[in-house]
Design an enzyme around this catalytic site. Structure first.
Site, PDB file in Angstrom:
ATOM      1  N   ARG A  34       0.836  -1.203   0.000  1.00  0.00           N
ATOM      2  CA  ARG A  34       0.000   0.000   0.000  1.00  0.00           C
ATOM      3  C   ARG A  34       0.871   1.253   0.000  1.00  0.00           C
ATOM      4  O   ARG A  34       1.897   1.305   0.684  1.00  0.00           O
ATOM      5  CB  ARG A  34      -0.941  -0.002   1.216  1.00  0.00           C
ATOM      6  CG  ARG A  34      -1.903  -1.161   1.153  1.00  0.00           C
ATOM      7  CD  ARG A  34      -3.070  -1.087   2.081  1.00  0.00           C
ATOM      8  NE  ARG A  34      -3.714  -2.402   2.101  1.00  0.00           N
ATOM      9  CZ  ARG A  34      -4.491  -2.890   1.153  1.00  0.00           C
ATOM     10  NH1 ARG A  34      -4.774  -2.140   0.090  1.00  0.00           N
ATOM     11  NH2 ARG A  34      -4.991  -4.102   1.231  1.00  0.00           N
ATOM     12  N   ASP A  35       0.430   2.242  -0.793  1.00  0.00           N
ATOM     13  CA  ASP A  35       1.138   3.520  -0.840  1.00  0.00           C
ATOM     14  C   ASP A  35       1.060   4.178   0.537  1.00  0.00           C
ATOM     15  O   ASP A  35       0.033   4.153   1.200  1.00  0.00           O
ATOM     16  CB  ASP A  35       0.522   4.432  -1.908  1.00  0.00           C
ATOM     17  CG  ASP A  35       1.432   5.588  -2.276  1.00  0.00           C
ATOM     18  OD1 ASP A  35       1.930   5.607  -3.412  1.00  0.00           O
ATOM     19  OD2 ASP A  35       1.645   6.481  -1.414  1.00  0.00           O
ATOM     20  N   ILE A  36       2.166   4.780   0.959  1.00  0.00           N
ATOM     21  CA  ILE A  36       2.228   5.400   2.285  1.00  0.00           C
ATOM     22  C   ILE A  36       1.355   6.659   2.344  1.00  0.00           C
ATOM     23  O   ILE A  36       0.923   7.067   3.421  1.00  0.00           O
ATOM     24  CB  ILE A  36       3.703   5.714   2.640  1.00  0.00           C
ATOM     25  CG1 ILE A  36       3.880   5.821   4.147  1.00  0.00           C
ATOM     26  CG2 ILE A  36       4.210   6.948   1.932  1.00  0.00           C
ATOM     27  CD1 ILE A  36       5.337   5.790   4.586  1.00  0.00           C
ATOM     28  N   ASN A  96       4.600   6.572 -13.565  1.00  0.00           N
ATOM     29  CA  ASN A  96       5.376   7.765 -13.911  1.00  0.00           C
ATOM     30  C   ASN A  96       6.798   7.345 -14.240  1.00  0.00           C
ATOM     31  O   ASN A  96       7.401   6.549 -13.516  1.00  0.00           O
ATOM     32  CB  ASN A  96       5.371   8.747 -12.733  1.00  0.00           C
ATOM     33  CG  ASN A  96       3.981   9.262 -12.414  1.00  0.00           C
ATOM     34  OD1 ASN A  96       3.261   9.677 -13.320  1.00  0.00           O
ATOM     35  ND2 ASN A  96       3.584   9.205 -11.153  1.00  0.00           N
ATOM     36  N   GLU A 104       8.932  10.041  -8.529  1.00  0.00           N
ATOM     37  CA  GLU A 104       9.565  10.339  -7.232  1.00  0.00           C
ATOM     38  C   GLU A 104      10.557   9.249  -6.844  1.00  0.00           C
ATOM     39  O   GLU A 104      11.624   9.545  -6.307  1.00  0.00           O
ATOM     40  CB  GLU A 104       8.444  10.457  -6.186  1.00  0.00           C
ATOM     41  CG  GLU A 104       8.868  10.837  -4.792  1.00  0.00           C
ATOM     42  CD  GLU A 104       7.688  10.770  -3.824  1.00  0.00           C
ATOM     43  OE1 GLU A 104       7.896  10.301  -2.695  1.00  0.00           O
ATOM     44  OE2 GLU A 104       6.562  11.165  -4.210  1.00  0.00           O
ATOM     45  N   VAL A 105      10.190   8.003  -7.097  1.00  0.00           N
ATOM     46  CA  VAL A 105      11.034   6.877  -6.679  1.00  0.00           C
ATOM     47  C   VAL A 105      11.563   6.165  -7.936  1.00  0.00           C
ATOM     48  O   VAL A 105      10.772   5.664  -8.745  1.00  0.00           O
ATOM     49  CB  VAL A 105      10.243   5.883  -5.803  1.00  0.00           C
ATOM     50  CG1 VAL A 105      11.147   4.723  -5.383  1.00  0.00           C
ATOM     51  CG2 VAL A 105       9.662   6.577  -4.579  1.00  0.00           C
ATOM     52  N   HIS A 109       7.438   1.239 -10.781  1.00  0.00           N
ATOM     53  CA  HIS A 109       6.252   0.850 -10.010  1.00  0.00           C
ATOM     54  C   HIS A 109       5.001   1.235 -10.769  1.00  0.00           C
ATOM     55  O   HIS A 109       4.970   2.260 -11.457  1.00  0.00           O
ATOM     56  CB  HIS A 109       6.232   1.483  -8.615  1.00  0.00           C
ATOM     57  CG  HIS A 109       6.478   2.960  -8.607  1.00  0.00           C
ATOM     58  ND1 HIS A 109       7.727   3.504  -8.769  1.00  0.00           N
ATOM     59  CD2 HIS A 109       5.624   4.017  -8.459  1.00  0.00           C
ATOM     60  CE1 HIS A 109       7.646   4.821  -8.709  1.00  0.00           C
ATOM     61  NE2 HIS A 109       6.380   5.158  -8.539  1.00  0.00           N
ATOM     62  N   MET A 110       3.971   0.411 -10.614  1.00  0.00           N
ATOM     63  CA  MET A 110       2.655   0.698 -11.153  1.00  0.00           C
ATOM     64  C   MET A 110       1.759   1.071  -9.979  1.00  0.00           C
ATOM     65  O   MET A 110       1.701   0.352  -8.981  1.00  0.00           O
ATOM     66  CB  MET A 110       2.089  -0.540 -11.859  1.00  0.00           C
ATOM     67  CG  MET A 110       0.765  -0.303 -12.539  1.00  0.00           C
ATOM     68  SD  MET A 110       0.926   0.776 -13.973  1.00  0.00           S
ATOM     69  CE  MET A 110       1.528  -0.392 -15.195  1.00  0.00           C
ATOM     70  N   HIS A 111       1.100   2.226 -10.095  1.00  0.00           N
ATOM     71  CA  HIS A 111       0.081   2.596  -9.112  1.00  0.00           C
ATOM     72  C   HIS A 111      -1.244   1.968  -9.564  1.00  0.00           C
ATOM     73  O   HIS A 111      -1.642   2.156 -10.725  1.00  0.00           O
ATOM     74  CB  HIS A 111      -0.149   4.111  -9.083  1.00  0.00           C
ATOM     75  CG  HIS A 111       1.019   4.946  -8.679  1.00  0.00           C
ATOM     76  ND1 HIS A 111       1.125   5.539  -7.440  1.00  0.00           N
ATOM     77  CD2 HIS A 111       2.134   5.332  -9.353  1.00  0.00           C
ATOM     78  CE1 HIS A 111       2.249   6.252  -7.375  1.00  0.00           C
ATOM     79  NE2 HIS A 111       2.874   6.140  -8.528  1.00  0.00           N
TER      80      HIS A 111
HETATM   81  P1  5GP Z   1       5.931   8.237  -8.122  1.00  0.00           P
HETATM   82  O1  5GP Z   1       5.764   9.721  -7.926  1.00  0.00           O
HETATM   83  O2  5GP Z   1       7.386   7.837  -8.171  1.00  0.00           O
HETATM   84  O3  5GP Z   1       5.126   7.720  -9.264  1.00  0.00           O
HETATM   85  O4  5GP Z   1       5.270   7.552  -6.850  1.00  0.00           O
HETATM   86  C1  5GP Z   1       5.984   7.218  -5.701  1.00  0.00           C
HETATM   87  C2  5GP Z   1       4.968   6.809  -4.646  1.00  0.00           C
HETATM   88  O5  5GP Z   1       5.667   6.153  -3.600  1.00  0.00           O
HETATM   89  C3  5GP Z   1       4.201   7.966  -4.018  1.00  0.00           C
HETATM   90  O6  5GP Z   1       2.808   7.782  -4.237  1.00  0.00           O
HETATM   91  C4  5GP Z   1       4.575   7.898  -2.538  1.00  0.00           C
HETATM   92  O7  5GP Z   1       3.494   8.176  -1.691  1.00  0.00           O
HETATM   93  C5  5GP Z   1       5.050   6.473  -2.380  1.00  0.00           C
HETATM   94  N1  5GP Z   1       6.054   6.277  -1.347  1.00  0.00           N
HETATM   95  C6  5GP Z   1       7.170   7.023  -1.142  1.00  0.00           C
HETATM   96  N2  5GP Z   1       7.879   6.521  -0.104  1.00  0.00           N
HETATM   97  C7  5GP Z   1       7.197   5.438   0.332  1.00  0.00           C
HETATM   98  C8  5GP Z   1       7.438   4.490   1.375  1.00  0.00           C
HETATM   99  O8  5GP Z   1       8.419   4.553   2.118  1.00  0.00           O
HETATM  100  N3  5GP Z   1       6.514   3.506   1.532  1.00  0.00           N
HETATM  101  C9  5GP Z   1       5.415   3.400   0.728  1.00  0.00           C
HETATM  102  N4  5GP Z   1       4.572   2.388   0.962  1.00  0.00           N
HETATM  103  N5  5GP Z   1       5.160   4.274  -0.269  1.00  0.00           N
HETATM  104  C10 5GP Z   1       6.047   5.282  -0.456  1.00  0.00           C
END
Ligand code: 5GP
Length: 127
Positions: A34-36, A96, A104-105, A109-111
């Site tokens: 689950r997303d944090i 993304n 961001e990461v 990853h797929m949301h």
């Molecule tokens: P991006 O912007 O890279 O597509 O999405 C990165 C996602 O990772 C964001 O929705 C953010 O809330 C989530 N995220 C960042 N750090 C953590 C973490 O430590 N644990 C979890 N479960 N999600 C994270």
């Protein structure tokens, strides 16, 4: 420039067990948690266990087994989380990649988002 994987990114640390996560599903090649900061009642992040940076990097470099495992796991999560589009109002799958969509990461990853109306995919001036 070829993709360079940063093994200190937060999802690499989750995969190594250095940071806890709320696991939704785990298979040989895939982890989902689950997303944090959830943006919807269901907000699951699905990641390959291998060192891939983006969707295109994964699709180009991962084995067939990794790609099939990832895709089937996404489908299984939709069923498990009650967002499969055949029996519910559905979900959005977003990935993304890079600077313009603000990834961001830097671990692919797929949301998977669902459980409420999600609006249009991208905001428009006339929305
Ligand atoms: P991006 O912007 O890279 O597509 O999405 C990165 C996602 O990772 C964001 O929705 C953010 O809330 C989530 N995220 C960042 N750090 C953590 C973490 O430590 N644990 C979890 N479960 N999600 C994270």
């Amino acid at each position: 420039m070829p993709y360079a994987y940063d093994d200190q990114n937060i999802f690499a640390r989750i995969l190594r067990g250095e940071i806890p996560n709320d696991t939704v599903m785990e298979t040989e090649h895939t982890l989902a948690f689950r997303d944090i900061t959830p943006q919807a009642p269901v907000h699951v992040l699905v990641i390959p266990k291998g060192p891939y940076v983006t969707y295109d990097h994964f699709c180009d470099q991962a084995s067939d087994a990794e790609i099939v495992d990832f895709a089937r796991t996404c489908a299984a999560i939709c069923k498990q989380e009650g967002i499969a589009a055949d029996t519910t109002p559905g979900y959005r799958a977003i990935s993304n990649a890079g600077e313009h969509p603000i990834q961001e990461v830097p671990h692919y990853h797929m949301h998977l988002l669902g459980g409420r109306p999600l609006g249009r995919m991208l905001a428009r001036a006339d929305d």
